[in-house]
Design a protein around this motif. Structure first.
Motif, PDB file in Angstrom:
ATOM      1  N   GLN A 135       0.833  -1.210   0.000  1.00 10.44           N
ATOM      2  CA  GLN A 135       0.000   0.000   0.000  1.00 10.44           C
ATOM      3  C   GLN A 135       0.869   1.263   0.000  1.00 10.44           C
ATOM      4  N   ALA A 136       1.946   1.251   0.806  1.00 11.16           N
ATOM      5  CA  ALA A 136       2.826   2.422   0.873  1.00 11.16           C
ATOM      6  C   ALA A 136       3.527   2.666  -0.455  1.00 11.16           C
ATOM      7  N   ILE A 137       3.971   1.592  -1.101  1.00  6.11           N
ATOM      8  CA  ILE A 137       4.629   1.717  -2.409  1.00  6.11           C
ATOM      9  C   ILE A 137       3.621   2.206  -3.451  1.00  6.11           C
ATOM     10  N   ALA A 138       2.397   1.677  -3.406  1.00  4.59           N
ATOM     11  CA  ALA A 138       1.347   2.103  -4.348  1.00  4.59           C
ATOM     12  C   ALA A 138       1.037   3.590  -4.187  1.00  4.59           C
ATOM     13  N   ARG A 139       1.030   4.064  -2.948  1.00  4.80           N
ATOM     14  CA  ARG A 139       0.780   5.492  -2.726  1.00  4.80           C
ATOM     15  C   ARG A 139       1.888   6.352  -3.337  1.00  4.80           C
ATOM     16  N   ALA A 140       3.129   5.869  -3.228  1.00  5.62           N
ATOM     17  CA  ALA A 140       4.258   6.610  -3.814  1.00  5.62           C
ATOM     18  C   ALA A 140       4.152   6.640  -5.331  1.00  5.62           C
ATOM     19  N   VAL A 141       3.729   5.540  -5.923  1.00  5.15           N
ATOM     20  CA  VAL A 141       3.535   5.490  -7.379  1.00  5.15           C
ATOM     21  C   VAL A 141       2.407   6.447  -7.771  1.00  5.15           C
ATOM     22  N   GLN A 142       1.316   6.393  -7.029  1.00  3.18           N
ATOM     23  CA  GLN A 142       0.157   7.243  -7.310  1.00  3.18           C
ATOM     24  C   GLN A 142       0.517   8.728  -7.200  1.00  3.18           C
ATOM     25  N   ALA A 143       1.389   9.042  -6.247  1.00  2.00           N
ATOM     26  CA  ALA A 143       1.799  10.442  -6.044  1.00  2.00           C
ATOM     27  C   ALA A 143       2.818  10.902  -7.080  1.00  2.00           C
ATOM     28  N   GLY A 144       3.313   9.971  -7.877  1.00  2.00           N
ATOM     29  CA  GLY A 144       4.284  10.315  -8.908  1.00  2.00           C
ATOM     30  C   GLY A 144       5.711  10.407  -8.412  1.00  2.00           C
ATOM     31  N   THR A 145       5.958   9.937  -7.179  1.00  2.00           N
ATOM     32  CA  THR A 145       7.325  10.002  -6.632  1.00  2.00           C
ATOM     33  C   THR A 145       8.104   8.709  -6.832  1.00  2.00           C
ATOM     34  N   LEU A 146       7.443   7.711  -7.406  1.00  7.77           N
ATOM     35  CA  LEU A 146       8.112   6.427  -7.638  1.00  7.77           C
ATOM     36  C   LEU A 146       7.660   5.857  -8.968  1.00  7.77           C
ATOM     37  N   ASP A 147       8.625   5.528  -9.812  1.00  7.00           N
ATOM     38  CA  ASP A 147       8.353   4.895 -11.106  1.00  7.00           C
ATOM     39  C   ASP A 147       8.176   3.398 -10.861  1.00  7.00           C
ATOM     40  N   PRO A 148       7.063   2.797 -11.292  1.00  6.37           N
ATOM     41  CA  PRO A 148       6.878   1.353 -11.081  1.00  6.37           C
ATOM     42  C   PRO A 148       8.060   0.523 -11.585  1.00  6.37           C
ATOM     43  N   ALA A 149       8.678   0.966 -12.674  1.00  2.00           N
ATOM     44  CA  ALA A 149       9.819   0.217 -13.226  1.00  2.00           C
ATOM     45  C   ALA A 149      11.028   0.256 -12.294  1.00  2.00           C
ATOM     46  N   ALA A 150      11.029   1.218 -11.369  1.00  2.00           N
ATOM     47  CA  ALA A 150      12.164   1.368 -10.454  1.00  2.00           C
ATOM     48  C   ALA A 150      11.992   0.577  -9.163  1.00  2.00           C
ATOM     49  N   ILE A 151      10.832  -0.078  -8.984  1.00  2.00           N
ATOM     50  CA  ILE A 151      10.600  -0.851  -7.756  1.00  2.00           C
ATOM     51  C   ILE A 151      11.520  -2.068  -7.760  1.00  2.00           C
ATOM     52  N   SER A 152      12.356  -2.158  -6.745  1.00  2.00           N
ATOM     53  CA  SER A 152      13.336  -3.241  -6.641  1.00  2.00           C
ATOM     54  C   SER A 152      13.153  -3.983  -5.322  1.00  2.00           C
ATOM     55  N   ASP A 153      13.960  -5.028  -5.122  1.00  2.00           N
ATOM     56  CA  ASP A 153      13.946  -5.716  -3.827  1.00  2.00           C
ATOM     57  C   ASP A 153      14.252  -4.728  -2.708  1.00  2.00           C
ATOM     58  N   ASP A 154      15.179  -3.817  -2.966  1.00  2.00           N
ATOM     59  CA  ASP A 154      15.546  -2.826  -1.947  1.00  2.00           C
ATOM     60  C   ASP A 154      14.376  -1.899  -1.622  1.00  2.00           C
ATOM     61  N   THR A 155      13.574  -1.557  -2.643  1.00  2.00           N
ATOM     62  CA  THR A 155      12.394  -0.716  -2.415  1.00  2.00           C
ATOM     63  C   THR A 155      11.439  -1.407  -1.452  1.00  2.00           C
ATOM     64  N   ILE A 156      11.195  -2.686  -1.706  1.00  2.00           N
ATOM     65  CA  ILE A 156      10.269  -3.450  -0.854  1.00  2.00           C
ATOM     66  C   ILE A 156      10.847  -3.575   0.552  1.00  2.00           C
ATOM     67  N   THR A 205      11.132  -4.549   9.214  1.00  2.00           N
ATOM     68  CA  THR A 205      12.517  -4.828   9.605  1.00  2.00           C
ATOM     69  C   THR A 205      13.487  -3.786   9.055  1.00  2.00           C
ATOM     70  N   ALA A 206      12.994  -2.795   8.319  1.00  2.00           N
ATOM     71  CA  ALA A 206      13.869  -1.782   7.714  1.00  2.00           C
ATOM     72  C   ALA A 206      14.809  -1.119   8.734  1.00  2.00           C
TER      73      ALA A 206
END
Length: 249
Positions: free
Chosen positions: A155-176, A182-183
């Motif tokens: 949900q947090a990653i989806a919100r970042a994509v929706q806000a235009g601050t994250l390109d879906p193609a840039a989502i990596s293991d590190d992003t998750i 545990t971050a």
């Protein structure tokens, strides 16, 4: 599987697992075997957390994650849930001076806002009181569930994509990983070794992402009977394995 009846092996100090996670199982069965109420098992189990925390710290383990209360545990009888919610208050209230003396830093992960106020406040105070400690991280999973964690991260990653601050193609293991509970453990986020007590052999919705390449050791020893010697035996088993992370050595 092993028990504490075996001879305590010698460990290679250069190959101590950096992060050990434990599913502390068997408190109820421990109590039942002694014709005691289940809460007596939970009380003894919490006492044992003190013993194992000190032992792990002195072995050179850098992070110890303990599965204290899952998102599914709310299904238990109210009396048992209420007692379980009181344990962190008592535990941190009594054990805090020893944790500080051991230089242990407390982390608590899970949906803490859903906890009773006293439980949440005790967890937050423990994190604040040990924030400057530089030794082992004692990481409690409290009101935690692996699927819940992944849903919240998605949900947090989806919100970042929706806000235009994250390109879906840039989502990596590190992003998750950066969006998981545990971050705060940084490079220690993924356990090297998972131990489950009481003879059950499943992960029960625990650290579903982080356990991808963890070694797993199962022991029939019930959590209140889990000793530093059993921990040593589990680490010896870990050290006997060849970790390839999907590759060839």
């Amino acid at each position: 599987m092993f028990t504490d009846k075996e001879v305590t092996p010698q460990l290679d100090p250069a190959r101590i697992p950096a992060h050990v996670a434990i599913i502390m199982d068997g408190n109820g069965r421990w109590a039942k075997k002694r014709f005691l109420p289940r809460i007596a098992g939970h009380k003894q189990g919490m006492e044992n957390v003190k013993t194992i925390t000190k032992a792990a710290s002195r072995m050179g383990i850098k992070a110890l994650t303990l599965y204290a209360f899952s998102t599914e545990n709310w299904k238990r009888p109210d009396s048992e849930v209420n007692y379980l919610m009181s344990l962190p208050v008592d535990f941190f209230g009594v054990f805090m001076p020893e944790l500080i003396a051991e230089n242990v830093r407390v982390q608590v992960m899970g949906e803490l806002e859903a906890l009773p106020a006293k439980t949440r406040q005790a967890a937050q105070a423990a994190m604040a009181d040990t924030a400057k400690n530089t030794g082992m991280i004692l990481n409690f999973a409290l009101n935690y569930g692996g699927r819940d964690e992944l849903r919240l991260a998605t949900q947090a990653i989806a919100r970042a994509v929706q806000a235009g601050t994250l390109d879906p193609a840039a989502i990596s293991d590190d992003t998750i990983a950066a969006h998981l509970m545990t971050a705060p453990l940084g490079p220690l986020a993924d356990p090297d070794l998972l131990i489950r007590t009481s003879g059950e052999e499943r992960i029960s919705n625990f650290l579903l992402w982080q356990l991808a390449y963890s070694e797993m050791v199962f022991t029939p020893v019930l959590w209140p009977d889990f000793t530093p010697a059993v921990l040593t035996a589990a680490i010896a088993q870990y050290q006997s394995r060849d970790r390839r992370f999907g590759g060839l050595h």
